[in-house]
Motif scaffolding. Sequence first.
Motif, PDB file in Angstrom:
ATOM      1  N   PHE A 232      42.973  16.799  78.134  1.00 25.26           N
ATOM      2  CA  PHE A 232      42.858  16.020  76.897  1.00 25.26           C
ATOM      3  C   PHE A 232      41.962  16.736  75.898  1.00 25.26           C
ATOM      4  O   PHE A 232      42.245  16.753  74.699  1.00 25.26           O
TER       5      PHE A 232
ATOM      6  N   ARG B 193      43.243  17.888  72.228  1.00 24.94           N
ATOM      7  CA  ARG B 193      42.597  17.325  71.055  1.00 24.94           C
ATOM      8  C   ARG B 193      41.807  18.375  70.287  1.00 24.94           C
ATOM      9  O   ARG B 193      41.062  18.051  69.351  1.00 24.94           O
TER      10      ARG B 193
ATOM     11  N   GLN C 191      39.365  20.153  71.323  1.00 26.60           N
ATOM     12  CA  GLN C 191      37.939  20.014  71.588  1.00 26.60           C
ATOM     13  C   GLN C 191      37.524  20.866  72.766  1.00 26.60           C
ATOM     14  O   GLN C 191      36.742  20.427  73.613  1.00 26.60           O
TER      15      GLN C 191
ATOM     16  N   SER D 221      45.664  11.283  71.563  1.00 30.21           N
ATOM     17  CA  SER D 221      45.584  12.736  71.581  1.00 30.21           C
ATOM     18  C   SER D 221      46.619  13.360  70.652  1.00 30.21           C
ATOM     19  O   SER D 221      46.368  14.383  70.038  1.00 30.21           O
TER      20      SER D 221
ATOM     21  N   ASP E 264      48.362  11.673  67.940  1.00 32.21           N
ATOM     22  CA  ASP E 264      48.334  11.221  66.554  1.00 32.21           C
ATOM     23  C   ASP E 264      47.327  10.065  66.404  1.00 32.21           C
ATOM     24  O   ASP E 264      47.703   8.901  66.494  1.00 32.21           O
ATOM     25  N   PRO E 265      46.048  10.405  66.203  1.00 35.78           N
ATOM     26  CA  PRO E 265      45.010   9.364  66.163  1.00 35.78           C
ATOM     27  C   PRO E 265      45.256   8.314  65.075  1.00 35.78           C
ATOM     28  O   PRO E 265      45.018   7.124  65.313  1.00 35.78           O
TER      29      PRO E 265
ATOM     30  N   GLU F  77      37.851   7.197  72.081  1.00 36.93           N
ATOM     31  CA  GLU F  77      37.272   8.523  71.905  1.00 36.93           C
ATOM     32  C   GLU F  77      35.922   8.598  72.620  1.00 36.93           C
ATOM     33  O   GLU F  77      35.616   9.565  73.323  1.00 36.93           O
TER      34      GLU F  77
ATOM     35  N   THR G 113      35.042  10.919  75.859  1.00 41.63           N
ATOM     36  CA  THR G 113      33.931  11.862  75.750  1.00 41.63           C
ATOM     37  C   THR G 113      32.874  11.580  76.819  1.00 41.63           C
ATOM     38  O   THR G 113      32.325  12.505  77.428  1.00 41.63           O
TER      39      THR G 113
ATOM     40  N   PHE H 269      52.048  19.781  70.728  1.00 43.81           N
ATOM     41  CA  PHE H 269      51.810  18.849  71.828  1.00 43.81           C
ATOM     42  C   PHE H 269      52.984  18.898  72.811  1.00 43.81           C
ATOM     43  O   PHE H 269      54.141  18.928  72.387  1.00 43.81           O
TER      44      PHE H 269
END
Lengths: 384, 261
Positions: A30, A34, A36, A166, A168-169, A183, A187, B102
């Motif tokens: 994830f 994302r 991150q 992840s 399309d927020p 989120e 995290t 994705f």
Amino acid sequence: MIALLSDYTLQTVMMGALLIGVLSGVLGSFAVLRGQGLLGDTLSHAALPGVCIGFLIVGGRSLEGVMAGALFTGVVAALVVVFLHQRTALKMDVALAATLGLGFALGVVLLTYIQREAGSAQAGLDSFLFGQAAAVLRRDLYPMAVVTALSLLMVILLWKPLKLMSFDPAFAAVSGLPVRLLEITLTAMIALAVVVGLQMVGVVLMTAMVIAPGAAARQWARSLSGMVLLSALFGAIAGVVGGVISALAPGLATGPVIVLTATAIALVSLLIAPHRGLIPQWYRRRHRLQHTSTDRILLTVYELAREHGDWRYRVEQGAVDAYHGMVTEPLLQALVERGHLQPVRHMPDEGAHWQLTDKGLAHAEDCAARWTGGSRLRRSEPVG
Amino acid sequence: MSELVSEDIKEPHEPALALHVEDLTVSYGDRPALWDIDLDIPPGVMAGIVGPNGAGKSTLLKAILGLVPISAGHVRLFGHPYRMQRRRVGYVPQRSSVDWDFPTSAVDVVTMGLYGELGWLRWPGRSERDRALRALDQVGMEALADRQISELSGGQQQRVFIARALVHKPDILLLDEPMAGVDATTERSIINLLRQLREAGQTVVVVHHDLQTVQKYFDWLVLLNVRLIAAGPRDEVHTAENLRRTYGGQIALLDDNDRPA
């Protein structure tokens, strides 16, 4: 080998490495999707001051104290990142990098202080920098197992929300999902994973464990579930293989070997995965180039010009692409270098157009003559 | 915060309008992105929201959907706030707002449009897949249902996004720049699809950037430049004076304090 595998210490190490591999593989997917990848990096560095604070407060090498400290500063750092990202104009990478720097700087200052004050007792703390898998005890596996089970449960229960968030927020929020809460939950779970992985892999290398399995799995997967499962598998393989290798060569630190294994899997995946790997891509491009020579592109431009009755006709690049079913720009550029074509523009906002030069026209006529069995095409009718 | 304490949101407010925006102000920091917007769109029209870059077109859609905090005013869709009307609204964000790398297929993305309806725990099954396939069929993409989204062209990705908004059969469709970066053929097929939806009684609201096609595409126009310049039936709104006020001299619309005059 069999004797080795039944070794109690090695079994513990492998079990721990397996748990950490699965855990970081699942959550890391994830983080990777994302954008991150730095999150694991930031959280693990931010855990370092926590390790020191835990050591100072509880004293000695009590694992519980150190872990609680690491968890505390890890979660604080995670919240700082989320806050900076959501409430200020800072981009995610800046928020992550700023928090990482702050965490590591604080950690090093505290380490130096402990070194001076507590003297030799700090030796145990060093192992948190690079991990000390061999020192992992059977009872240390419980927190790892609990966090892993918790994470798997969370990912299964929150599968749809996590997937939508992840990808399309904004759409997730419009669908009524509490995106901010999700989120924070995700995290926090990654922070937890980093903390339980610290003892095994260490602050500096835990980041690679979060990224490498996910990045490798992305190369092969065609669905999110496939990616997460594969990432967990890659993490597990890296953990077990790393554990065994480091046990076969005494004195070899387990953490770095686990991370090297995970990185090797990622590297191989980047190179050879069938659709996205660099080697298959390179091979396909070469294959296409070999089968479409520049001459055929030139002939297409020539034929289009002939149809329009104008040798100086400006042929749209899209038309050439459509004829050949591929991106022909590199070949068109090659023809420009040979002096057969020249790029032109109709309007400033339009795509590229191409025009035959005298030399190109002559060469095209030669080709056409050759390819149509010697009979030269009439040049007489349209004159540009 | 934006709701008056005394106001009972259970009571419909302007239910005869597909979209009702009153006194809406949205600001990013000190700079207002939308200033005191009053806007009504009746059901069954195809409305274009037009204005220069930075006019707040996308922000207006996001404010309607509750994606950005509102400084003042309120928004009603068929008489109620958006959060009570999720099922009746379809949203098509800008295509560039997501990472198309994705790992998922076209039909899977469309199924995501049903996640809100499914709730937290129910998993999509056969009937959800069938509905997603029907929505893909509506946009002419059924043949590519199982294709990876990273392997689709820009126009195909845009149509997948529209199918995702259509899958729960909304009464009003909000689209953010659906024609951006698609080829002429796709643009035609998208506009034809939107016209069919309007014929079927849906309300279609499109943020659009191409002034040249505005008259051809829409029967209702909203001219926006931080403030609302004009809104109403196309032929009343599409005047040289209105367009000049929308596009000519953005600076002239601000007073000395950089506030809308």
